[in-house]
Design an enzyme around this catalytic site. Structure first.
Site, PDB file in Angstrom:
ATOM      1  N   TYR A 485      55.001  46.213  47.156  1.00 16.11           N
ATOM      2  CA  TYR A 485      54.061  46.106  46.031  1.00 16.11           C
ATOM      3  C   TYR A 485      54.805  46.271  44.711  1.00 16.11           C
ATOM      4  O   TYR A 485      55.015  45.329  43.991  1.00 16.11           O
ATOM      5  CB  TYR A 485      52.936  47.132  46.170  1.00 16.11           C
ATOM      6  CG  TYR A 485      51.869  46.979  45.116  1.00 16.11           C
ATOM      7  CD1 TYR A 485      50.902  45.985  45.231  1.00 16.11           C
ATOM      8  CD2 TYR A 485      51.830  47.805  44.005  1.00 16.11           C
ATOM      9  CE1 TYR A 485      49.923  45.825  44.259  1.00 16.11           C
ATOM     10  CE2 TYR A 485      50.856  47.656  43.029  1.00 16.11           C
ATOM     11  CZ  TYR A 485      49.909  46.665  43.159  1.00 16.11           C
ATOM     12  OH  TYR A 485      48.941  46.492  42.192  1.00 16.11           O
ATOM     13  N   SER A 565      48.294  40.844  45.469  1.00 15.68           N
ATOM     14  CA  SER A 565      48.019  41.065  44.060  1.00 15.68           C
ATOM     15  C   SER A 565      49.335  41.130  43.277  1.00 15.68           C
ATOM     16  O   SER A 565      50.065  40.136  43.231  1.00 15.68           O
ATOM     17  CB  SER A 565      47.177  42.340  43.898  1.00 15.68           C
ATOM     18  OG  SER A 565      46.658  42.443  42.603  1.00 15.68           O
ATOM     19  N   ASP A 648      37.464  35.699  43.613  1.00 13.06           N
ATOM     20  CA  ASP A 648      38.352  36.748  43.128  1.00 13.06           C
ATOM     21  C   ASP A 648      38.303  36.745  41.604  1.00 13.06           C
ATOM     22  O   ASP A 648      38.853  35.858  40.956  1.00 13.06           O
ATOM     23  CB  ASP A 648      39.787  36.511  43.617  1.00 13.06           C
ATOM     24  CG  ASP A 648      40.713  37.679  43.315  1.00 13.06           C
ATOM     25  OD1 ASP A 648      40.339  38.532  42.488  1.00 13.06           O
ATOM     26  OD2 ASP A 648      41.801  37.734  43.901  1.00 13.06           O
ATOM     27  N   HIS A 683      38.943  39.899  45.728  1.00 11.02           N
ATOM     28  CA  HIS A 683      40.305  40.427  45.707  1.00 11.02           C
ATOM     29  C   HIS A 683      40.628  41.221  46.967  1.00 11.02           C
ATOM     30  O   HIS A 683      41.789  41.525  47.210  1.00 11.02           O
ATOM     31  CB  HIS A 683      40.496  41.286  44.463  1.00 11.02           C
ATOM     32  CG  HIS A 683      41.918  41.477  44.076  1.00 11.02           C
ATOM     33  ND1 HIS A 683      42.755  40.423  43.748  1.00 11.02           N
ATOM     34  CD2 HIS A 683      42.677  42.598  43.975  1.00 11.02           C
ATOM     35  CE1 HIS A 683      43.953  40.893  43.453  1.00 11.02           C
ATOM     36  NE2 HIS A 683      43.936  42.198  43.582  1.00 11.02           N
TER      37      HIS A 683
END
Length: 720
Positions: A485, A565, A648, A683
């Site tokens: 991430y 993301s 999203d 999302h």
């Protein structure tokens, strides 16, 4: 070849030439139109013109029929390709079996009642329960599964009133970040007529007398722009139960600064309202407003947006806050709101970062991270250490909520190989007792959790977890999935995910790397991976991949990568920078256009982490790694399954649409670049279990095929 804009009527023609490929063959992608869009950006040396030929794909699927037709055409190609992959049905069947176990959230006690969510295993949405006392009979209070046939309406938050007689709850529809707030009577189970619209990025905090609650919302967006327009002019309101939303009283707003966001929390004693202001994802101002003094004005406690501050509890005017002001690893300070300049450390900054602080039973419960693993300690309200909480091993914790006048709290412990077990903890005695523990269809001891460290750019020592079935060894060419991430101060912890467990059950190795940009080592670790330091994140991930190869786990032909993301941005960037290093990639709901991310919904908040493309200095940095703008023409790319969703409104799907179109138009070798676009999903939060299982079956079949995990004869039976 030239691209022409097609309409829904042309869809059949576009698909007519589509052929599904096997490894080494080329897919025939749908035609994607281009437009003559060129934007001019300021640079330190002048200006730069940047083409954006797929700008039209930023439009909403719901309002532009040409975008809807493009989505349908892409899904047709993607679905046809995925159906050819071996093992997909077997993965879906086995994952359904693994997912079918009882799951609970940590209980919350209010007015002698206990509120919690439970899923019996395969319910699309968890059901919200209440019981009177610890030994009371549970009864279902809110069942979201009855709200939509396809399971796409979700319970997105709950807040019981102080006496436990009512619950305010938030509803999310189709995966959107927009929330509708309702109120239910706990005794009767009847939903009260109250209905609050256009709430977003908000909690609900009840007044002490239970007459109503505080929440945050935005003005109603223009019709057709609900899922794309910028979110501006958020304000805090008070809603009195039983009255229409139009009667709600505005408590805090700042029309002169429409970019400000606002949140509100009623203090432990009910006498104050703690207000937070923010402009992005890092840093907040903090104010305290008396609720007992007529015409009181907010008192500023922490100014500006350079640091993060969280209200913990208060005894009278003595307030405790968790803050990283002058303390990159965090500390707890006491502030007298009658004299806010007077403040003192209660728990000083330590060598390991504070993640969270709870106030229960006149004690503070402090959660820290030690090399990305959970550690918990209990202090008295003056900051004296009482004890450490014994945890079962390498893992993560959550919970530790409760009331200052009650010693009872609940917490969860989980790890890569262990689903969450809920414990009841007595703060006075230090005793933990299992409150809920799932029955499993697998043995956690069959899986090994290890942690390694490697050196990255600038000499940083980066931790990485490597998890596998006990029978899997480092043979040099194991199919491996690397996840990362690296942003927004969000730590990646040893948590359980049944989807990852299935990947390991099939013989795959799973690795999670704690990239800079997170908070695993406090604010300094975050700062080392944002703004001008963002390339460190990509370097860390690339070095993690090379470490897995050096350790003998895998090769570039057997290595898949995944991120969501901000992690989707990570995958897009590292694939552009090192296409030779990976066999397959799963960039999911990613931020792919770094020059326009701040033009949509919540994107402007991310300037804290990314910087603004309107800043000449940051433009050059963003332009250099933006996935959409840096596709390496003529390089052989790994197989890519891009994932997004049509609703999203956090990272609008146009990011992934444009990225996929750019890749498909480039010469990137024979490996497929396909995009999977989920309908009535967002999302990620609130996605129905059925959709999660289908999506995972597609992902695992895709990366198994492209990393050499042979599923042609069914799923492997490890350890037999």
């Amino acid at each position: 070849m030239p691209r022409t804009l097609f309409s829904a009527l042309a869809l059949t023609t576009v698909l007519a030439g589509t052929a599904v490929a096997q490894e080494g063959e080329y897919l025939d992608y749908p035609e994607t139109a281009t437009v003559d869009q060129v934007d001019t950006y300021q640079t330190p040396d002048g200006t730069e013109e940047v083409a954006d030929p797929y700008r039209w794909l930023e439009d909403s699927v719901r309002t532009n029929p040409d975008v809807a037709a493009w989505v349908a055409a892409q899904n047709e190609v993607t679905n046809a390709y995925l159906e050819t992959l071996p093992g997909r049905t077997a993965i879906e069947d086995r994952l359904t079996e693994l997912w079918n176990y009882e799951r609970f959230d940590t209980p919350e006690e209010d007015g002698g009642r206990y509120f919690y969510s439970r899923n019996d295993g395969l319910q699309n949405q968890s059901v919200y329960y209440v019981q009177d006392g610890l030994d009371g009979q549970p009864r279902a209070l809110i069942d979201p599964n009855a709200w939509a046939e396809d399971g796409t309406r979700a319970l997105a938050g709950t807040a019981p009133s102080p006496d436990g007689s009512m619950v305010a709850y938030l509803v999310a529809d189709g995966g959107s970040d927009w929330r509708t707030i309702h109120v239910i009577d706990v005794d009767t189970g009847e939903v009260i007529d109250d209905r609050i619209e256009w709430a977003k990025f908000t909690g609900v905090s009840w007044a002490a007398d239970g007459t109503g609650f505080y929440y945050s919302r935005y003005p109603a967006p223009d019709e057709g722009a609900e899922f794309t327009s910028l979110n501006m002019n958020q304000a805090v309101y008070f809603h009195t139960v039983g009255t229409p939303q139009s009667d709600d009283v505005m408590i805090m707003s700042d029309p002169d600064n429409p970019e400000l966001g606002w949140g509100a929390t009623v203090s432990e004693d009910g006498d104050f309202l703690v207000l937070t202001s923010w402009t992005g994802t890092d840093g907040n101002g903090t104010y305290v407003l008396s609720l007992t003094e007529p015409n009181a004005q907010p008192i500023e406690i922490f100014e500006g947006f350079g640091n993060n501050h969280t209200y913990i509890t208060n005894v009278g005017s003595r307030f405790l806050f968790q803050t990283d002001l002058d303390a990159p690893n965090g500390r707890v300070v006491a502030v007298d709101v009658m004299n806010p300049e007077t403040r003192a450390d209660v728990i000083a900054e330590g060598e390991t970062p504070i993640q969270d602080v709870g106030a229960v039973g006149n004690h503070l419960i402090v959660e820290r991270l030690e090399d990305a693993k959970a550690a918990v300690s209990v202090y008295d309200l003056d900051g004296n250490l009482v004890r450490n909480v014994d945890l079962p091993g390498i893992g993560s914790v959550g919970g530790f909520g409760g009331h200052l006048d009650s010693p009872e709290t609940f917490y969860t412990f989980a790890s890569f190989n262990r689903p969450a077990t809920i414990y009841r903890y007595d703060v006075e005695t230090g005793e933990s007792a299992v409150f809920r523990e799932p029955d499993l269809t697998f043995d956690p001891e069959d899986y090994v959790v290890e942690q390694v460290f490697f050196e990255s750019t600038g000499g940083a020592q980066v931790p990485m977890f490597i998890v596998r079935h006990r029978s899997v060894e480092a043979t040099g060419a194991q199919p491996t999935l690397l996840y990362g991430y690296g942003g927004f101060g969000i730590a990646q912890l040893p948590t359980f995910d049944v989807r990852r467990l299935q990947w390991m059950e099939m013989g795959g190795v799973f690795a999670l790397v704690n990239l800079r940009g997170g908070s695993e080592y406090g604010r300094a670790w975050h700062d080392a991976g944002r703004l001008q330091n963002k390339q460190n994140v990509f370097d860390d991930f690339i070095n993690a991949a090379e470490e897995l190869i050096d350790l003998g786990w895998t090769t570039p032909d057997n290595l898949a990568i995944e991120g969501r993301s901000n992690g989707g941005l990570l995958i897009g960037a590292v694939v552009n920078q090192r296409p030779d290093l990976f066999a397959a990639g799963l960039p999911t709901v990613g931020v792919m256009d770094m020059l326009r991310f701040n033009q949509f919904t919540a994107g402007r908040f991310w300037v804290d982490d990314y910087g603004s493309p309107q800043d000449p200095e940051m433009f050059e940095i963003l332009r250099a790694y933006s996935p959409y703008h840096n596709v390496a023409e003529g390089e052989d790319y790994p197989a890519l399954l891009i994932l997004t969703a049509d609703t999203d409104d956090r990272v609008v799907p146009g990011h992934s649409f444009k990225y996929a179109a750019a890749l498909q138009a480039a010469e990137t070798g024979p490996a497929p670049t396909v995009i999977r676009i989920e309908t009535r999903a967002g999302h990620g939060a609130g996605t129905p279990v059925s959709k999660l299982i289908e999506e995972t079956a597609d992902k695992w079949a895709f990366i198994a095929f492209h990393t050499g995990l042979d599923l042609t004869n069914g799923l492997p039976q490890l350890g037999e």
